[in-house]
Write a protein that holds these residues in place. Structure first.
Motif, mmCIF file in Angstrom:
data_model
loop_
_atom_site.group_PDB
_atom_site.id
_atom_site.type_symbol
_atom_site.label_atom_id
_atom_site.label_comp_id
_atom_site.label_asym_id
_atom_site.label_seq_id
_atom_site.Cartn_x
_atom_site.Cartn_y
_atom_site.Cartn_z
ATOM 1 N N UNK A 130 1.093 -5.102 2.879
ATOM 2 C CA UNK A 130 0.049 -4.102 2.654
ATOM 3 C C UNK A 130 0.654 -2.799 2.128
ATOM 4 N N UNK A 131 -0.168 -1.910 1.541
ATOM 5 C CA UNK A 131 0.352 -0.703 0.892
ATOM 6 C C UNK A 131 1.058 0.267 1.833
ATOM 7 N N UNK A 132 2.070 0.922 1.298
ATOM 8 C CA UNK A 132 2.781 2.015 1.957
ATOM 9 C C UNK A 132 2.897 3.142 0.935
ATOM 10 N N UNK A 149 3.528 -3.394 -0.338
ATOM 11 C CA UNK A 149 3.000 -4.114 -1.486
ATOM 12 C C UNK A 149 1.579 -3.690 -1.779
ATOM 13 N N UNK A 150 0.759 -4.625 -2.222
ATOM 14 C CA UNK A 150 -0.607 -4.304 -2.643
ATOM 15 C C UNK A 150 -1.661 -5.147 -1.943
ATOM 16 N N UNK A 207 4.290 1.770 10.135
ATOM 17 C CA UNK A 207 4.893 2.250 8.889
ATOM 18 C C UNK A 207 3.991 1.804 7.742
ATOM 19 N N UNK A 208 2.999 2.614 7.410
ATOM 20 C CA UNK A 208 2.046 2.229 6.389
ATOM 21 C C UNK A 208 1.249 1.008 6.812
ATOM 22 N N UNK A 209 0.622 0.369 5.822
ATOM 23 C CA UNK A 209 -0.154 -0.821 6.118
ATOM 24 C C UNK A 209 -1.597 -0.511 6.464
ATOM 25 N N UNK A 210 -2.336 -1.578 6.772
ATOM 26 C CA UNK A 210 -3.774 -1.476 7.027
ATOM 27 C C UNK A 210 -4.182 -2.192 8.299
ATOM 28 N N UNK A 211 -3.231 -2.552 9.136
ATOM 29 C CA UNK A 211 -3.520 -3.340 10.333
ATOM 30 C C UNK A 211 -4.429 -2.571 11.295
ATOM 31 N N UNK A 212 -5.359 -3.288 11.918
ATOM 32 C CA UNK A 212 -6.250 -2.745 12.937
ATOM 33 C C UNK A 212 -5.787 -3.238 14.307
ATOM 34 N N UNK A 213 -6.066 -2.458 15.354
ATOM 35 C CA UNK A 213 -5.627 -2.850 16.693
ATOM 36 C C UNK A 213 -6.712 -2.577 17.729
#
Length: 383
Positions: A130-132, A149-150, A207-213
């Motif tokens: 995922x994007x950073x 990445x994208x 560190x960046x990314x789009x992960x949800x928790x």
């Protein structure tokens, strides 16, 4: 003729049964070439799926890497014990992990030492696509694997009901493990019901990314309980952070990018229902939330307790986001917080950021105010 038909029928059934059993045996055989040794658990999983046994204690003796195309599955009740500072698990880009703990039988990653203490082994690292905002891709500081990445909807697998204890080994002052490090992890990855306890650095770092928790517990970690940087954007619910051991820093330390405060994507997570509990005037920096180098965020339903400062916003970009409403917190309950806000621009000048919050004395935070939330009971420790 009738007897011949019966004989042929029996032969056909027997052949079918044999074929079925053979297929079942094939399906139950290990699908990976990785050689699993519970007493020397390390190496590269390069293909197929490795499934651990919940009745076995695994001695993590070095670096375990789940590479592109491979899967590591950890059933409920499994115990993994790190034996040294260089013992850690990392999921590379394209690899997957499935931590399948339950509320009554969590997966535990801990130290193998008789007397346990922070920093006795590495931790868990996940690298996604995922994007950073550090570049298109970058190299993770504690595994040197590529991340970023994208692919916003990248999927690194699933964690549910996992406890990480006594992690955070430091190679040097610039290279130190967190309990759970999420590098460019995408939003199809599941991270729910995870506790990091008594780590030597941060509990959770993004560190960046789009992960949800959802349902994260960070307790007695020696630096920050939660940390993000490099353009993380995720939606989160039910965080509970509590300092301990008589030391530690902030509830949250949050950045965008220290080299370029306006680097895109800008860190801008949403956190709903959070409790942060500090140590009063103990600790190096007694701030519930330290928000700096251009991060945005949207908080709702917070309980902040026993820190010297509630919201500490640093640098002109951040104070500007407070004024334009893109860095804000609604429904905040303050408990023993003598200074609710502190703002400074990039030159160190004082900025009034009181508009960052709206107050609500009925806020419940992670679910039960400063008490242990119902959802955290049973599978956690140290609460």
């Amino acid at each position: 003729m009738k007897n011949l038909i019966k004989i042929l029928g029996v032969a056909l059934i027997s052949s079918f049964a044999f074929t079925s059993c053979s297929n079942d045996d094939d399906n139950n055989r290990p699908s990976s070439t990785f050689e699993l040794n519970a007493n020397d658990f390390k190496g590269d999983i390069n293909d197929g799926e490795v499934v651990l046994n919940s009745g076995t204690v695994y001695k993590l003796t070095g670096k375990l890497v789940v590479n592109d195309g491979a899967t590591l599955t950890i059933p409920a009740g499994t115990r993994i014990e790190g034996t040294s500072g260089t013992s850690y698990i990392v999921v590379a880009q394209g690899g997957k992990y499935f931590v399948n703990g339950t509320s009554s039988n969590p997966v535990v990653m801990t130290s193998d030492k008789a007397t346990k203490a922070p920093g006795q082994w590495g931790g868990l690292v996940v690298c996604g696509k995922a994007p950073i905002n550090k570049g298109l891709t970058a190299s993770a500081e504690v595994s040197e694997l590529t991340y970023g990445g994208t692919v916003t909807n990248d999927n690194s697998g699933s964690i549910r009901y996992l406890r990480i204890e006594y992690s955070g080994f430091a190679y040097n002052s610039e290279k130190e493990f967190n309990g759970l490090s999420l590098f460019g992890v995408g939003n199809l990855t599941t991270v729910e019901y995870v506790q990091v306890h008594e780590g030597a650095d941060d509990g959770f770092e993004f560190f960046g990314g789009t992960v949800n928790t959802k349902y994260l517990v960070s307790t007695s970690n020696e630096d920050d309980q939660f940390d993000w940087t490099e353009g993380w954007n995720g939606t989160n619910e039910f965080w509970f952070g509590k300092l301990g051991l008589g030391r530690g820093n902030r509830g949250i330390e949050a950045d965008n990018n220290s080299s370029n405060h306006l680097a895109s994507p800008i860190s801008n997570p949403t956190v709903n229902k959070m409790t942060l509990i500090g140590l009063g005037d103990q600790g190096t920096e007694s701030q519930a939330l330290k928000l700096r180098v251009g991060t945005k965020a949207n908080f709702n339903d917070l309980v902040l307790s026993n820190f010297l400062i509630g919201f500490d916003v640093q640098h002109s970009e951040g104070t500007g986001y407070v004024l334009d409403g893109t860095l804000k917190a609604t429904n905040v309950k303050f408990d023993n917080i003598p200074t609710k806000t502190k703002g400074r621009d990039t030159e160190g000048g004082t900025v009034d950021i009181e508009s960052i919050y709206t107050e609500n004395t009925s806020a419940t935070g992670a679910g039960n105010g400063t008490a242990t939330p119902t959802w955290a009971q049973g599978w956690t420790v140290g609460l």
